[in-house]
Scaffold this motif. Sequence first.
Motif, PDB file in Angstrom:
ATOM      1  N   GLY A  34       0.809  -1.211   0.000  1.00 32.03           N
ATOM      2  CA  GLY A  34       0.000   0.000   0.000  1.00 32.03           C
ATOM      3  C   GLY A  34       0.843   1.261   0.000  1.00 32.03           C
ATOM      4  O   GLY A  34       0.434   2.299  -0.505  1.00 32.03           O
ATOM      5  N   VAL A  35       2.049   1.163   0.574  1.00 25.81           N
ATOM      6  CA  VAL A  35       2.917   2.325   0.686  1.00 25.81           C
ATOM      7  C   VAL A  35       3.673   2.571  -0.619  1.00 25.81           C
ATOM      8  O   VAL A  35       3.898   3.694  -1.017  1.00 25.81           O
ATOM      9  CB  VAL A  35       3.901   2.111   1.870  1.00 25.81           C
ATOM     10  N   LEU A  36       4.047   1.494  -1.325  1.00 26.33           N
ATOM     11  CA  LEU A  36       4.869   1.637  -2.524  1.00 26.33           C
ATOM     12  C   LEU A  36       4.056   2.182  -3.692  1.00 26.33           C
ATOM     13  O   LEU A  36       2.902   1.817  -3.867  1.00 26.33           O
ATOM     14  CB  LEU A  36       5.445   0.272  -2.921  1.00 26.33           C
ATOM     15  N   GLY A  80      -2.354   2.894   2.703  1.00 23.26           N
ATOM     16  CA  GLY A  80      -2.751   4.065   1.925  1.00 23.26           C
ATOM     17  C   GLY A  80      -2.759   5.336   2.751  1.00 23.26           C
ATOM     18  O   GLY A  80      -2.400   6.404   2.258  1.00 23.26           O
ATOM     19  N   ALA A  81      -3.132   5.212   4.038  1.00 24.28           N
ATOM     20  CA  ALA A  81      -3.205   6.393   4.893  1.00 24.28           C
ATOM     21  C   ALA A  81      -1.819   6.986   5.133  1.00 24.28           C
ATOM     22  O   ALA A  81      -1.673   8.201   5.266  1.00 24.28           O
ATOM     23  CB  ALA A  81      -3.864   6.031   6.224  1.00 24.28           C
ATOM     24  N   GLY A  91      -2.521   6.878  -1.917  1.00 21.95           N
ATOM     25  CA  GLY A  91      -2.167   5.604  -2.544  1.00 21.95           C
ATOM     26  C   GLY A  91      -3.336   5.032  -3.314  1.00 21.95           C
ATOM     27  O   GLY A  91      -3.170   4.381  -4.330  1.00 21.95           O
ATOM     28  N   GLU A  92      -4.540   5.263  -2.839  1.00 24.57           N
ATOM     29  CA  GLU A  92      -5.738   4.761  -3.489  1.00 24.57           C
ATOM     30  C   GLU A  92      -6.705   5.938  -3.609  1.00 24.57           C
ATOM     31  O   GLU A  92      -6.625   6.879  -2.833  1.00 24.57           O
ATOM     32  CB  GLU A  92      -6.398   3.668  -2.628  1.00 24.57           C
ATOM     33  N   GLU A 310     -11.404   8.245   6.718  1.00 25.16           N
ATOM     34  CA  GLU A 310     -10.738   6.963   6.955  1.00 25.16           C
ATOM     35  C   GLU A 310     -11.727   5.909   7.451  1.00 25.16           C
ATOM     36  O   GLU A 310     -11.682   4.753   7.046  1.00 25.16           O
ATOM     37  CB  GLU A 310      -9.599   7.130   7.976  1.00 25.16           C
ATOM     38  N   THR A 311     -12.618   6.309   8.383  1.00 22.60           N
ATOM     39  CA  THR A 311     -13.617   5.366   8.876  1.00 22.60           C
ATOM     40  C   THR A 311     -14.474   4.871   7.717  1.00 22.60           C
ATOM     41  O   THR A 311     -14.698   3.669   7.551  1.00 22.60           O
ATOM     42  CB  THR A 311     -14.530   6.036   9.917  1.00 22.60           C
ATOM     43  N   ALA A 312     -14.935   5.823   6.894  1.00 20.89           N
ATOM     44  CA  ALA A 312     -15.835   5.466   5.801  1.00 20.89           C
ATOM     45  C   ALA A 312     -15.132   4.598   4.769  1.00 20.89           C
ATOM     46  O   ALA A 312     -15.687   3.589   4.315  1.00 20.89           O
ATOM     47  CB  ALA A 312     -16.373   6.735   5.139  1.00 20.89           C
TER      48      ALA A 312
END
Lengths: 503, 165
Positions: A34-36, A80-81, A91-92, A310-312
């Motif tokens: 997710g980070v890359l 992603g966060a 990221g997304e 983020e929650t959603a």
Amino acid sequence: MEEINALMQGFGVALSPFNLMLMFVGVVLGIVIGVLPGLGGANGVAILLPLTFSMAQQPGGTTSAIILLSCIYWGALFGGAITSILFNIPGEPWSVATTFDGHPMAQQGRAGNALTAAFTSSFVGALIAVIMITFLSPVVAGFALRFGPPEFFSVYLLTFCAFVGMAGGNAAKTIASMMIGFALAAVGLDSVTGTLRLTFGTTVLLKGFDFLIAVIGLFGIGEILETLEEGLAFKGAQARMNAKVVVETWKELPRYWATSLRSAAVGCFMGIVPGGATPASFMSYGLARRFSKDGKDFGSGKIEGVVAPETAAHAAGTSALLPMITLGVPGSPTAAVLLGGLLIWGLQPGPLLFVEKPEFVWGLIASMYLGNIVGLIVVLTCVPLLAAILRIPFSIIAPVIIVICAIGAYTVHNSMFDVYLMVVFGVIGYAFKKLRYPLAPLVLALVLGDRAEENFRNAIKGSQGDLLVFFSNTLVGSLTGFALVLLFWPLINAGWRAVARKR
Amino acid sequence: MGEERSAASVRAVEIGVALVVFLFGAVVMFDSFRVGARWGEDGPQPGYFPFYVGLLICVASVTIFVLALRDSSLADKSFVSRESLKKILTVLVPTAVYVALIKYLGFYVASTLYIAYFMWQLGNYPWLKIVPVAVGVSVVFFLVFETWFQVPLPKGPLEAALGLN
């Protein structure tokens, strides 16, 4: 409380040492993916899917395989966060809304608080969604047991119409992208009649297009090309994470319980609709800004502005698996890849899965609870390490990622042709992304194409070619009707507004 | 830094892509018609479903084409600047060469060369850094895939010479 019993048995499956280890490996891999740049949930899972082929053949192996892959998905959602907050690079697509307040917080030196808030609310969102899945999925699956070919086709229709009507943007582009997916799915041997379709006498096209190759190319290579254009340097904020920051943030978070609950509800609902995670994150950010008493300060680094999207997003990303396991209709590209995995392992996703393979389904659901707990612990403790990965220069990480993509594409069928195809898909992905053709419908259509066509054929075979079979009873009629409403939603909405204005 | 020169406008690319998509849809329709896109004796013929898929592709691409023609604002927008296009080609061309080389050199040797080229061309690294990183990454991949996962990847003359096949 049948579900509780079934869930406890699921925990029995998921809590074996081997599966726990896979969970940990999956989450860590997922976060790194997710980070890359160039690796996201969808193509990360696609690249690793071939490695599970042999694992899935052992007894109980399919459950272990799905635990590994779904944990990669959770990890990627968490990862992603990190890029959104520290580097202002979502990221997304559903992490875009997180950058609005997350990155300003990082610039003010409160990156630790922003990350803690993001991870914790992701966890809360996912947890609420998993609880919903636990209790709702047996009901949906039981309901879907009565489905015949017309009903299944109308569910697929509903999925695809939702994309056209709800996703926004240019509807013609959504339709074009989706139909290209269907056309690619049709290439090769037609399973019903044995006719060769769209192969033009070549042998390489006999097997048709594998969705894994398309996913790796479109999302992987395409994204690398896009990143290359935007600039090679990552300029990130430093994150100081320690127990004090975490506890301090946790003390503050309960204040936003209303935002959390509202966002989770939006996420759960939107996640069941395909492509719902991105609108869900924006929608709950907007709602939070409207209802919060310091809503006008949103965008300047408010913790609540991180909590809401983020929650959603996590609730939506998790509940996207509900239609996948109950109906065989994935709600997101990553869920589509997971569904493709089930098909490759010889499982038939859909309502029968609950009857025939309860240990698989409940093992998966139990692993969702555990995987998210593991994920939360890992991300809270490893942020500095993960941020360091992002500081590896692009000129080293990019070729390595392309090599990984090539290996992933090759291992699907041990075919070099697939690697060439991957590069072609990469160029298509780059052009489509820049012209705002959505890629998710293409992938979903490619995965579901054969099943949608099969159900369509069986349905109209039964009715001797009469298309009214899709309105022949209340169930299928309302599904088809609802699909048409979604398809024409932008028109209906515009018409409604015009009428309202006249009054 | 002056205004970056545009290599192509959004409108030009939009129209070009719409044409390609239309052609694709037409090919799908044509081939579906060839295998039969009507109602057979015992149900729909194999081209029935793809025929309409092809038709929708054509209709959608015509819509995109017309919308792009009518939106004059797209003509001024740059799809890609010349600098970016050059950068993308310096990556895309070697990537194409890389996947073509795999067949002859094997995965590991080709990957080593590819990573080295990338670091040299885009990162301006000294060879003292390039060689260990490129070789190291390939060795790690070799260990991971050949020994750990037992997934054999195509090998070339070097592996044969070293007896690693």
